[in-house]
Design a protein around this motif. Structure first.
Motif, PDB file in Angstrom:
ATOM      1  N   GLY A 127      -9.318   7.301  -2.714  1.00  0.00           N
ATOM      2  CA  GLY A 127      -9.817   6.381  -2.940  1.00  0.00           C
ATOM      3  C   GLY A 127      -9.231   6.414  -4.564  1.00  0.00           C
ATOM      4  N   VAL A 128      -8.542   6.729  -5.601  1.00  0.00           N
ATOM      5  CA  VAL A 128      -8.001   6.858  -7.208  1.00  0.00           C
ATOM      6  C   VAL A 128      -6.803   6.145  -6.567  1.00  0.00           C
ATOM      7  CG1 VAL A 128      -6.547   8.305  -8.578  1.00  0.00           C
ATOM      8  CG2 VAL A 128      -9.111   9.289  -7.828  1.00  0.00           C
ATOM      9  N   ASN A 129      -6.098   7.345  -5.546  1.00  0.00           N
ATOM     10  CA  ASN A 129      -4.788   5.787  -5.233  1.00  0.00           C
ATOM     11  C   ASN A 129      -4.480   4.337  -5.129  1.00  0.00           C
ATOM     12  OD1 ASN A 129      -2.257   8.248  -5.225  1.00  0.00           O
ATOM     13  ND2 ASN A 129      -3.671   9.424  -4.896  1.00  0.00           N
ATOM     14  N   LEU A 130      -5.941   3.732  -4.377  1.00  0.00           N
ATOM     15  CA  LEU A 130      -6.154   2.395  -4.195  1.00  0.00           C
ATOM     16  C   LEU A 130      -6.361   2.441  -5.709  1.00  0.00           C
ATOM     17  CD1 LEU A 130      -7.522   0.084  -2.477  1.00  0.00           C
ATOM     18  CD2 LEU A 130      -8.474   0.878  -2.355  1.00  0.00           C
ATOM     19  N   CYS A 131      -6.850   2.726  -6.266  1.00  0.00           N
ATOM     20  CA  CYS A 131      -7.211   2.280  -8.116  1.00  0.00           C
ATOM     21  C   CYS A 131      -6.194   1.789  -8.602  1.00  0.00           C
ATOM     22  CB  CYS A 131      -8.052   3.322  -8.514  1.00  0.00           C
ATOM     23  SG  CYS A 131      -9.797   3.418  -8.208  1.00  0.00           S
ATOM     24  N   PHE A 132      -4.723   3.008  -8.399  1.00  0.00           N
ATOM     25  CA  PHE A 132      -3.763   3.031  -8.958  1.00  0.00           C
ATOM     26  C   PHE A 132      -3.083   1.316  -8.717  1.00  0.00           C
ATOM     27  CE2 PHE A 132      -3.053   7.612  -8.612  1.00  0.00           C
ATOM     28  CZ  PHE A 132      -3.593   7.972 -10.329  1.00  0.00           C
ATOM     29  N   GLN A 133      -3.257   1.610  -7.215  1.00  0.00           N
ATOM     30  CA  GLN A 133      -2.585   0.311  -7.296  1.00  0.00           C
ATOM     31  C   GLN A 133      -3.145  -1.512  -8.103  1.00  0.00           C
ATOM     32  OE1 GLN A 133       0.018   1.331  -5.513  1.00  0.00           O
ATOM     33  NE2 GLN A 133       0.507  -1.148  -4.281  1.00  0.00           N
ATOM     34  N   LEU A 134      -4.639  -1.407  -8.003  1.00  0.00           N
ATOM     35  CA  LEU A 134      -5.649  -2.146  -8.256  1.00  0.00           C
ATOM     36  C   LEU A 134      -5.618  -2.157  -9.605  1.00  0.00           C
ATOM     37  CD1 LEU A 134      -9.281  -0.909  -6.470  1.00  0.00           C
ATOM     38  CD2 LEU A 134      -7.800  -2.895  -5.483  1.00  0.00           C
ATOM     39  N   LEU A 135      -5.186  -1.041 -10.290  1.00  0.00           N
ATOM     40  CA  LEU A 135      -4.860  -1.279 -12.572  1.00  0.00           C
ATOM     41  C   LEU A 135      -3.785  -1.661 -12.173  1.00  0.00           C
ATOM     42  CD1 LEU A 135      -5.629   2.108 -12.890  1.00  0.00           C
ATOM     43  CD2 LEU A 135      -6.444   0.131 -13.584  1.00  0.00           C
ATOM     44  N   GLU A 136      -1.924  -1.538 -11.046  1.00  0.00           N
ATOM     45  CA  GLU A 136      -1.362  -2.659 -11.260  1.00  0.00           C
ATOM     46  C   GLU A 136      -1.570  -4.007 -11.213  1.00  0.00           C
ATOM     47  OE1 GLU A 136       1.712  -1.377  -8.702  1.00  0.00           O
ATOM     48  OE2 GLU A 136       1.628   0.345  -9.359  1.00  0.00           O
ATOM     49  N   THR A 137      -2.860  -4.161 -10.084  1.00  0.00           N
ATOM     50  CA  THR A 137      -3.004  -6.208 -10.024  1.00  0.00           C
ATOM     51  C   THR A 137      -3.750  -6.434 -11.839  1.00  0.00           C
ATOM     52  OG1 THR A 137      -2.592  -5.887  -7.881  1.00  0.00           O
ATOM     53  CG2 THR A 137      -4.034  -7.915  -9.150  1.00  0.00           C
ATOM     54  N   ALA A 138      -4.543  -5.366 -11.619  1.00  0.00           N
ATOM     55  CA  ALA A 138      -5.360  -6.003 -12.699  1.00  0.00           C
ATOM     56  C   ALA A 138      -4.526  -5.882 -14.637  1.00  0.00           C
ATOM     57  CB  ALA A 138      -6.670  -4.667 -12.749  1.00  0.00           C
ATOM     58  N   ALA A 139      -3.546  -5.107 -14.655  1.00  0.00           N
ATOM     59  CA  ALA A 139      -3.137  -5.151 -16.149  1.00  0.00           C
ATOM     60  C   ALA A 139      -1.697  -6.173 -15.860  1.00  0.00           C
ATOM     61  CB  ALA A 139      -1.973  -3.873 -15.729  1.00  0.00           C
ATOM     62  N   ARG A 140      -1.240  -6.740 -14.742  1.00  0.00           N
ATOM     63  CA  ARG A 140      -1.182  -7.585 -14.259  1.00  0.00           C
ATOM     64  C   ARG A 140      -0.911  -9.503 -15.021  1.00  0.00           C
ATOM     65  NH1 ARG A 140       1.630  -5.385 -10.149  1.00  0.00           N
ATOM     66  NH2 ARG A 140       0.048  -6.538  -8.114  1.00  0.00           N
ATOM     67  N   ASP A 263       5.038  11.206  -4.195  1.00  0.00           N
ATOM     68  CA  ASP A 263       4.223  11.198  -4.271  1.00  0.00           C
ATOM     69  C   ASP A 263       2.040  10.583  -4.037  1.00  0.00           C
ATOM     70  OD1 ASP A 263       3.128   8.589  -5.233  1.00  0.00           O
ATOM     71  OD2 ASP A 263       4.076   8.387  -6.818  1.00  0.00           O
ATOM     72  N   MET A 264       1.237  10.166  -3.740  1.00  0.00           N
ATOM     73  CA  MET A 264       0.416  10.273  -2.842  1.00  0.00           C
ATOM     74  C   MET A 264      -0.038   8.890  -2.578  1.00  0.00           C
ATOM     75  SD  MET A 264      -1.750  11.875  -0.868  1.00  0.00           S
ATOM     76  CE  MET A 264      -3.257  11.587  -0.440  1.00  0.00           C
ATOM     77  N   ARG A 265       1.065   7.865  -3.118  1.00  0.00           N
ATOM     78  CA  ARG A 265       1.077   6.986  -2.517  1.00  0.00           C
ATOM     79  C   ARG A 265       1.980   6.512  -2.213  1.00  0.00           C
ATOM     80  NH1 ARG A 265       0.936   2.372  -7.290  1.00  0.00           N
ATOM     81  NH2 ARG A 265       2.047   4.038  -8.749  1.00  0.00           N
ATOM     82  N   ASP A 266       3.077   7.599  -1.395  1.00  0.00           N
ATOM     83  CA  ASP A 266       3.912   7.426  -0.922  1.00  0.00           C
ATOM     84  C   ASP A 266       3.047   7.719   0.911  1.00  0.00           C
ATOM     85  OD1 ASP A 266       6.872   7.040  -2.707  1.00  0.00           O
ATOM     86  OD2 ASP A 266       6.479   9.121  -3.409  1.00  0.00           O
ATOM     87  N   VAL A 267       2.404   9.089   0.521  1.00  0.00           N
ATOM     88  CA  VAL A 267       1.590   9.199   1.304  1.00  0.00           C
ATOM     89  C   VAL A 267       1.055   8.884   1.879  1.00  0.00           C
ATOM     90  CG1 VAL A 267      -0.074  11.416   2.448  1.00  0.00           C
ATOM     91  CG2 VAL A 267       2.098  12.078   0.602  1.00  0.00           C
ATOM     92  N   LEU A 268       0.409   7.443   1.862  1.00  0.00           N
ATOM     93  CA  LEU A 268      -0.107   6.811   2.073  1.00  0.00           C
ATOM     94  C   LEU A 268       0.126   4.872   2.234  1.00  0.00           C
ATOM     95  CD1 LEU A 268      -3.802   7.366  -0.573  1.00  0.00           C
ATOM     96  CD2 LEU A 268      -3.616   7.865   1.694  1.00  0.00           C
ATOM     97  N   GLY A 269       1.317   5.301   2.145  1.00  0.00           N
ATOM     98  CA  GLY A 269       2.248   3.627   2.492  1.00  0.00           C
ATOM     99  C   GLY A 269       1.960   2.422   1.577  1.00  0.00           C
TER     100      GLY A 269
END
Length: 276
Positions: A127-140, A263-269
């Motif tokens: 869930g945290v690593n999914l949040c990292f992806q969502l944060l990129e979108t929100a920041a943009r 990092d974990m985002r690599d692990v999750l693809g």
């Protein structure tokens, strides 16, 4: 044949959670339980210490005394650096969840990625690593028009602040916006601070009780705000993610990944640059 996993820092909360996660895994098993030299747990049964019943596996005080394919390390910055160097010399992958490294410790740690696959993650939960992806979108979308604040809470025993996860969230947002987090981070406010600078990213830290981990990133614009929040209710979510990372580093038992820093985002693809 199951991947044989060593756990460093077995005497801690995450060590016990990792033992439970490995018990649940169909593809990995605990083969070495490591604690610091001088620990009263040396010689004890790992399963009994983890509350899982007798296992027949004795806790030891050195990686050299364990037989394993891959290491999961939740210890201290200095111990993790030393453990990574040992694994690199032995050609064994390592997944590290330790936080609180200074710049020199992190440099020494990541130097080992030239020899073995090394996954360093401030947080192994899906869930945290999914949040990292969502944060990129929100920041943009909102980052240039919003004040950004990060609030995190952990149990009273956590020794570093802000948490590694909070810092990673700040780094994701700062990098997306082309800012240097070292320059724009504000870690505390008191007294007459003056008007807030829009480019800054604020951090607030809460410590108390038995909070497993909570992180919120707030994008506060005129007339509206967006909050991206993750709350962990069990360390098992982190532990299962770490086991998933260990298996990924081992290529699911076929052959280890190429040496490198992951990092974990690599692990999750989730990192396109490292998709295989």
């Amino acid at each position: 044949m199951a991947v044989q996993v060593a756990v460093a820092g077995f005497g801690g909360r995450m060590g016990r959670a990792l033992a439970a996660a490995l018990r649940l895994s169909e593809h990995a098993g605990l083969s070495a339980a490591i604690v610091r030299p001088g620990s009263s747990l040396v010689g004890a049964d790992a399963g009994e210490v983890a509350g899982l019943g007798r296992s027949g596996l004795t806790i030891v005080d050195s990686l050299a005394k364990g037989d394993f394919d891959v290491l999961i390390d939740f210890t201290t910055p200095l111990a993790s650096v030393e453990n990574a160097a040992y694994c690199a010399a032995q050609g064994r992958p390592i997944a590290i969840g330790t936080t609180g490294f200074d710049a020199e410790q992190k440099r020494r740690l990541l130097a080992n990625a030239a020899k073995v696959p090394l996954c360093l993650a401030s947080n192994f939960s899906t869930g945290v690593n999914l949040c990292f992806q969502l944060l990129e979108t929100a920041a943009r979308v909102m980052g240039e028009d919003a004040d950004i604040e990060i609030v995190e809470a952990h149990h009273r025993h956590k020794v570093d602040a802000p948490s590694g996860t909070a810092l990673s969230m700040g780094e994701v947002v700062a990098e997306t916006l082309g800012r240097d987090l070292d320059r724009v981070a504000v870690y505390g406010r008191e007294g007459q601070t003056g008007e807030r600078d829009r480019d800054t990213i604020g951090f607030a830290t809460i410590r108390g009780g038995d909070v497993v981990g909570e992180h919120s990133v707030l994008f506060l614009a005129e007339g509206e705000r967006v909050e991206i929040t993750h709350r962990a209710s069990s360390r098992l979510s982190f532990a299962r993610g770490a086991v998933r990372a260990a298996l990924w580093l081992m290529g699911s038992g076929q052959s280890p990944r190429a040496p490198g820093h992951y990092d974990m985002r690599d692990v999750l693809g989730l990192n396109a640059s490292h998709l295989k």
